[in-house]
Design an enzyme around this catalytic site. Structure first.
Site, short mmCIF file in Angstrom:
data_model
loop_
_atom_site.label_atom_id
_atom_site.label_comp_id
_atom_site.label_asym_id
_atom_site.label_seq_id
_atom_site.Cartn_x
_atom_site.Cartn_y
_atom_site.Cartn_z
N ARG A 26 31.87 29.93 29.50
CA ARG A 26 30.85 30.72 30.20
C ARG A 26 29.65 31.03 29.29
O ARG A 26 29.07 32.12 29.38
CB ARG A 26 31.41 32.01 30.79
CG ARG A 26 32.73 31.85 31.52
CD ARG A 26 32.65 30.96 32.73
NE ARG A 26 33.97 30.76 33.32
CZ ARG A 26 34.22 29.86 34.25
NH1 ARG A 26 33.27 29.06 34.70
NH2 ARG A 26 35.41 29.74 34.76
N GLU A 39 27.73 34.85 34.02
CA GLU A 39 28.65 33.90 34.65
C GLU A 39 28.46 33.79 36.16
O GLU A 39 28.27 32.71 36.70
CB GLU A 39 30.09 34.30 34.33
CG GLU A 39 31.11 33.42 35.03
CD GLU A 39 32.55 33.81 34.73
OE1 GLU A 39 32.77 34.72 33.91
OE2 GLU A 39 33.46 33.20 35.33
N ASP A 54 36.03 40.52 39.06
CA ASP A 54 35.62 39.70 37.91
C ASP A 54 34.10 39.55 37.85
O ASP A 54 33.58 38.48 38.14
CB ASP A 54 36.29 38.31 38.05
CG ASP A 54 36.14 37.48 36.79
OD1 ASP A 54 35.71 38.02 35.77
OD2 ASP A 54 36.46 36.28 36.84
N GLU A 68 45.74 34.36 33.95
CA GLU A 68 45.14 33.03 34.10
C GLU A 68 45.83 32.00 33.22
O GLU A 68 45.18 31.20 32.53
CB GLU A 68 43.63 33.10 33.81
CG GLU A 68 42.91 34.07 34.74
CD GLU A 68 41.40 34.10 34.59
OE1 GLU A 68 40.91 33.81 33.49
OE2 GLU A 68 40.73 34.42 35.58
N LYS A 85 37.58 45.53 32.67
CA LYS A 85 36.34 45.01 33.28
C LYS A 85 35.79 46.08 34.22
O LYS A 85 36.55 46.78 34.88
CB LYS A 85 36.61 43.72 34.06
CG LYS A 85 36.87 42.53 33.15
CD LYS A 85 36.86 41.19 33.92
CE LYS A 85 37.16 40.06 32.95
NZ LYS A 85 37.06 38.72 33.54
C1 GCV Z 1 37.70 33.72 29.36
C2 GCV Z 1 36.98 34.78 34.45
C3 GCV Z 1 36.22 33.65 33.83
C4 GCV Z 1 37.03 32.98 32.74
C5 GCV Z 1 37.39 34.04 31.70
C6 GCV Z 1 38.17 35.15 32.42
C7 GCV Z 1 38.48 36.29 31.49
O1 GCV Z 1 38.06 34.31 35.17
O2 GCV Z 1 35.87 32.73 34.80
O3 GCV Z 1 36.26 31.97 32.15
O4 GCV Z 1 38.14 33.49 30.67
O5 GCV Z 1 37.39 35.67 33.46
O6 GCV Z 1 37.72 37.24 31.48
O7 GCV Z 1 39.48 36.24 30.79
#
Ligand code: GCV
Length: 840
Positions: free
Chosen positions: A184, A414, A386, A307, A381
């Site tokens: 990103r 992003e 997201d 993820e 976050k």
């Molecule tokens: C680093 C989102 C982004 C991912 C990122 C993730 C995170 O899903 O698309 O690229 O991964 O957030 O914050 O861990």
């Protein structure tokens, strides 16, 4: 006894090679000469000498910076003094050192770690400007602050301030990979890594640290939270210690992201169960070895069970189990452990109406409150999904009273235009920071929670995902640097207004001309709303291709998969039902007053309606409009707003330097075209889904448009766009198997002056060329050489070129000739011929 010494200035070494003018490399630290005589005159009385009371590298760097800034802005070389008695001087030192030398002066009450005071003082007939820091970093921050005042041409006659940072953790995170790419990242390769190793040249790392320090950032995590397993190998620790060296003189401590499976993956153990004694011992040894090389190492950032990343759940352990093991290894060295709350299942069952990704962080972390060690910070976050263009604040902020918390904000754009669209994120961050969660039914705005004030926590703060790259101007879009600057300013003091931040950044970056400042301020401050309007209004989230690029429109990609960014749109209505009464129950995670406000359709704000509720398209908003009409109107308003940025910027021709002027102009023109693409894709999709017409009859009716597939084609053939809504009418044309193809149309409009826009698709690879002819005469030629994030006709690649003020009459023939290149088949979508503003 006075302990004075000669400050060893390395000014000429640091700044000997002057950087090319105005390419953005200096960011907001340009120190441009003040040419206005009246403005310059007010600084004539400032001392011409500097005395530095402290030998630490950070204070020495503060002195260098002060000398550099004064020379740049005022054209005066500051002499290095050794004795205060010799006359007027800037005096740089810690409060203890300054008090020892100026017994009459007392440190301000309440000055906290890393804070500073700047005070003019008359003593023994001399004028001194004291820059007194609570510690060395404070001196550095104070020096930058004084330079900023001069750069903004502020009146210093009655200037005297004392400030302390809001919170101890003010970090940026870089998502850099060891191979040099940045997850990103939109501004080139990593400034730290290349091809598996740390770069030989650390000069950019040092320059980055200088920019960070100037806004009070004191830590930087250097690698992707999807951490490379090699990070904790001895070779890599040796290498990254050079990054820490580059940061150190600027008071920036290096941190690292680590993968929890490291003990097994690189440590030779057969487990990474955090509670296994061998794993505990492994982490302790790894951390001890790290600190032997990097004594001021700041700490670890951890992404786990998220993820696809390994995590404690694999052994039936919790985030507390994992976090505390690492935290205990770090504790003796003063290190911190930032454990990310971005933990969720991305294989959710789309058919389950109760499934909800937004619930995950609270469901997982709230039960763990009070169990984390005191050097653990849970990094949350700002919203529960997201980094979407609009989200409510995460309810977890109010769900942890006995745990340190940091807010994670995303500086890299992003989901907000990827440094090709202007989106000043500070107003969005302010909305989150100022939001009063009413925990315990009292005033508990997010900012006071993360500062540690609301629940009396010793630690907390801010982490901003920055992702600067090797691009000379750091973040690619020259105006995107306002976000990095703004992040630092808010981390220092979240009460600062977005207007102040925009204004300060603009003055420092483009100068103090009134038209320049007011124009750029206006552009910055309206840009988030504009982007929200044409991408995702009413809390829908950014309606982008969430499965791949996160850039252009791709509405259906959100639905029917496990990622949980659902908007649950059907033929009757749209929105996620997150109510307690009938939905996922997410709203019940908020404290009662906030929960009550979101639960009721009467009090839920329109801006978050579809995040919280599923309603019919015909549901009437507080504004009186139906949901569907609001979606249509917002997209037209947003696209018009993006077009206005071009007009705004053009007013600055000649008032800002040519290089940045041209770069921003090209980006704003691109954004205006892409905003139209967004508008049409979203509106076409909702029109088809709802079957409800736009009351203004715009959606699906483009009288000025000639579809490429309806033109006379030679060589070109019709092709479907995927998803369909990303091309006008769902289709475009491609030139396959030919060296060149043409598409022609005969003009059937009254004679007049028109703008001709050609909407085409510019793939990541290949550089097709296009020629536009009017009656056989070349009007415009261009190259499709942008590196957009797809290699097909879709919302990522849709691009526009416009030829302004062309005289047309009925019977004229427009012809586009496309020359494919490297698999890019010169694709075309449509031509739009609209009355030229120049004609009015
Ligand atoms: C680093 C989102 C982004 C991912 C990122 C993730 C995170 O899903 O698309 O690229 O991964 O957030 O914050 O861990």
């Amino acid at each position: 006894m006075r302990r004075l010494f000669i400050a060893l200035l390395g000014t000429s070494l640091l700044w000997g090679a002057s950087s090319p003018a105005e390419n953005g490399a200096d960011g907001w630290l340009r120190y441009a000469r003040i040419t206005d005589a009246h403005a310059a005159a007010q600084y004539a009385g400032l001392p011409g000498r500097m005395v530095t009371l402290d030998e630490s590298p950070v204070v020495r760097r503060a002195g260098d910076e002060l000398a550099h800034g004064v020379e740049g802005m005022l054209g005066r070389e500051l002499q290095n003094g050794t004795s205060l008695a010799d006359g007027d001087a800037f005096v740089l030192g810690t409060v203890t050192e300054v008090e020892a030398n100026f017994p009459r002066w007392k440190r301000p009450a309440g000055l906290r770690s890393e804070g500073f005071a700047i005070v003019p003082l008359k003593e023994h007939g001399h004028s001194y400007w004291l820059i007194a820091g609570a510690d060395a970093r404070g001196v550095l921050y104070g020096s930058f602050r004084l330079l900023e005042e001069i750069g903004e041409q502020r009146d210093l006659r009655s200037f005297a301030i004392s400030e302390s940072p809001s919170a101890p953790v003010r970090w940026v995170d870089q998502w850099d990979n060891l191979n040099g790419t940045i997850e990103r990242g939109y501004a080139g390769q990593s400034i730290f890594f290349d091809n598996g190793s740390v770069r030989a040249d650390m000069s950019r790392a040092g320059e980055y640290a200088r920019l960070l320090a100037s806004v009070g950032i004191n830590g930087c995590a250097i690698n992707n939270v999807n951490a490379d397993l090699k990070m904790l190998t001895p070779e890599m620790i040796d290498q990254v210690s050079r990054i820490a060296d580059a940061f150190r003189p600027w008071g920036v401590r290096m941190a690292m992201s680590v993968d929890l499976s490291s003990p097994k993956a690189v440590g030779g153990l057969d487990t990474f169960d955090p509670l296994d004694p061998r794993v505990i011992a492994w982490w302790k040894k790894a951390v001890d070895e790290l600190y032997a090389k990097i004594p001021d190492f700041a700490g670890f950032v951890v992404k786990a069970d998220s993820e696809g990343r390994a995590g404690p759940s694999q052994y039936g352990r919790t985030p507390v189990d994992a976090a505390n093991v690492l935290a205990r290894a770090l504790k003796p060295h003063g290190g911190l452990l930032l454990y990310r709350a971005f933990v969720y299942n991305h294989h959710l069952d789309w058919n389950d109406p109760k499934a909800d990704r937004a619930r995950a962080a609270y469901d997982i972390f709230h039960p763990l409150d009070g169990k984390f060690d005191d050097n653990v910070i849970v990094q949350i976050k700002h919203g529960p999904i997201d980094f979407q263009v609009r989200e409510p604040v995460s309810p977890l902020f109010a769900g942890l009273h006995k745990t340190n918390e940091a807010i994670e904000l995303q500086i890299t754009q992003e989901y907000t235009g990827q440094a090709r669209h202007l989106v000043f994120l500070v107003p969005m961050w302010k909305t989150a920071l100022d939001f009063d969660l009413r925990a315990e039914n009292r005033h508990t705005p997010v900012k006071e929670i993360i500062e540690g004030k609301a629940f009396d926590r010793p630690l907390g703060g801010f982490a901003g995902v920055a992702n600067v790259g090797l691009d000379v101007n750091w973040l690619s879009h020259p105006l995107a640097m306002a976000n990095l600057y703004g992040f630092g300013r808010l981390a220092w003091d979240p009460d600062t207004s977005a207007q102040t931040i925009a204004d300060d950044w603009t003055r420092l970056t483009f100068g103090n001309n009134v038209t320049v400042v007011s124009t750029i301020d206006r552009m910055l401050l309206s840009s988030w709303r504009t982007y929200e309007e044409y991408t995702g209004p009413l809390g829908l989230g950014t309606l982008t291709d969430i499965l791949h690029s996160h850039y252009g429109p791709g509405i259906e990609s959100a639905e029917r998969n496990g990622w949980g960014q659902w908007i649950r749109a059907d033929h009757n209505g749209v929105g996620m039902d997150r109510t307690v009464a009938t939905g996922t129950g997410y709203i019940g995670q908020y404290p009662p007053e906030v929960s009550k406000m979101y639960e009721s359709l009467t009090t839920c704000p329109d801006g978050l309606l579809l995040f919280m509720h599923h309603v019919a398209y015909t549901y009437k908003l507080h504004s009186g409009k139906t949901v569907i009409q609001h979606i249509y109107d917002a997209h037209y308003d947003g696209a018009a707003g993006a077009a206005k940025f071009v007009d705004d910027w053009q007013r600055l021709k000649g008032l800002v330097d040519e290089e940045r002027y041209e770069k921003v102009l090209a980006l704003q023109e691109y954004q205006a075209g892409h905003a139209d693409e967004w508008r049409d894709a979203v509106n076409q999709w909702f029109y088809k889904m709802s079957g409800i017409a736009d009351v203004q009859d715009r959606v699906g009716h483009d009288p000025n448009r000639v579809e490429a597939e309806d033109m006379q084609l030679e060589g070109y053939t019709q092709a479907e766009a995927t998803p369909w809504e990303t091309a006008s009418g769902g289709k475009g044309i491609v030139c396959s198997g030919h060296n060149a193809c043409t598409a022609s149309t005969t003009i059937n409009r009254t004679a007049g002056t028109y703008d001709i826009a050609v909407q085409y698709f510019d793939y990541r690879h290949g550089v097709s060329t296009y020629d536009l002819y009017l009656n056989g005469k070349l009007l415009k030629e261009w190259r499709a050489d942008n590196t957009l994030p797809a290699d097909k006709m879709n919302g990522d690649t849709s691009t526009r070129v416009t030829v302004h003020a062309v005289a047309l009459k009925p019977g004229d023939v427009l012809k586009i000739e496309g020359h494919p290149d490297d698999g890019e088949p010169s694709p075309l979508d449509y031509v739009e011929i609209s009355q030229s503003a120049a004609a009015h």
